[in-house]
Each structure stands twice: as structure tokens, then as C-alpha cells.
Write an enzyme that holds these catalytic residues in place. Sequence first.
Site, mmCIF file in Angstrom:
data_model
loop_
_atom_site.group_PDB
_atom_site.id
_atom_site.type_symbol
_atom_site.label_atom_id
_atom_site.label_comp_id
_atom_site.label_asym_id
_atom_site.label_seq_id
_atom_site.Cartn_x
_atom_site.Cartn_y
_atom_site.Cartn_z
ATOM 1 N N ASP A 114 0.858 -1.184 0.000
ATOM 2 C CA ASP A 114 0.000 0.000 0.000
ATOM 3 C C ASP A 114 0.898 1.239 0.000
ATOM 4 O OD1 ASP A 114 -2.036 -1.789 0.163
ATOM 5 O OD2 ASP A 114 -2.716 -1.203 2.166
ATOM 6 N N ASP A 163 -15.427 -3.265 -0.795
ATOM 7 C CA ASP A 163 -15.108 -3.056 0.612
ATOM 8 C C ASP A 163 -16.428 -2.946 1.354
ATOM 9 O OD1 ASP A 163 -12.429 -2.889 -0.159
ATOM 10 O OD2 ASP A 163 -12.577 -0.730 -0.499
#
Length: 236
Positions: free
Chosen positions: A8, A129
Site C-alpha cells: 500500500d 469493501d
Amino acid sequence: MILYPAIDILDGKCVRLTQGKFDQATVYFDDPLDAAKKWADLGAQWLHVVDLNGAKEGKPVNVGPIEKIMTSIDLPVQIGGGIRTQDVAEIFLTMGAGRVIIGSAAIEDPDLVEILTVKFEDRVGVSLDAKDGKVAIHGWLDLSDKDAVAVAQQFEGIGVHNLVYTDIAKDGMMVGPNWEGLKAMIDSVGMHVIASGGISSLDDVKKAKELGAGGCILGRALYENKIDLREALSVG
């Protein structure tokens, strides 16, 4: 089952967030390429790279570090974060991405996903998500009223093969995934479901495989040595 070490990228550095909160970032590598080299050397088959700034701003921000990973590491790279137009998706795919993952834009513009899927087939995936079964968008900043399973089934219906499923209530918390939510998703679709969020031990990897997950994204647990990648690969 394929294991995807997560890289990330926030402000050019390799970090992990807690529950998607940008003010709760831990820096693990100043150069994301160092993380990519580490996971490649340990036997990774894929890398999962996310432009966190891009997810927040709605357009790619960390293109330089991502391109450096793709040109330096001989592994397919799955890229997400800020990919909200056909042009941006095609730039990454032309650059050599193994797969692009469409998140917020998939919810807001399903036609975009269909166009890209027709053209690039399984090199395009969708990221859902969820929190309490509802889809979250815009870098987890907004919670919608859309049911995650129903949305996944809609994307399967237009030919999407790959689904990254994250329960954001568990992400970065090192407490294990939401197994009930993951199982419900896997049982409801025929896609390659990639489990993400909360995978914190070798037992979690084993359980995800037993439930039928096609893949697992490994994040904080790898960076904090809670999971040994070589051991996990032997399980997956």
C-alpha cells in the site's frame, strides 16, 4: 489459492493503515520497491499494489513507484486505487499490470467495468469493501446502502472473474477476517474471490482456503512477522 502480498503506497512510501484511516498509517518501507523485492525473493506469485492517495483523490498519484515495481520485479502486479476511468485503467494495463482492480468507480459506473471486462477479460477485477454487509467507497470514507453480495452478483453477471472482498471493520486490526461475511460472499458467487482484511495468522490462511477463497491478500501480518510468507505459500 494465490497469496497476494500487499504493498500500500501513501505519499510514495509503503505503509499499512488501520481500518482505512489515513491518519493511522505505519510506514514499513520508505521505498515500496524494497517491499516488492522482499516478497518476490520469498517466493510470491503475485503482488497487490494499492495507490492509497489515488483511492482518496480519485486519480492515480503514486504512478512512479508503481511503475518502478512493475519494471523491476518479474511478477504479475495487481493494481488498485484511483482507477476510475477507462483511460487510466488502460494506461496501467499497457504499462504491464497483470490486473487492475476497480473499486469506487465500479459502484458508481458499472458500465466502465463491463467495457473493460469485454476488452481485457480476467485482467480486470472489482474490489468490494464492506462494513456490516454494506459497500464502502472512496477509500472507505463513505458507506453506501448497497448490499455487498447483491453487488458482487451483478458484476459476475457482466463477466467479472476476480473479486477482492474486504471487511473494513477487520482490516489492519490483526483479529482475523469476518468469516461469516467472507463465506457468504464465496458461497454466493462463482468468481475468484480474494479475501482481504484481517488475515493475521497461518490459521487464517488455512481457513480462507477451506472456505473456498481463490486468494488471500496479506498485509500487516506479513510486515509485522505474524505470518511467514514461505510457510503461508506452502499452505496456500
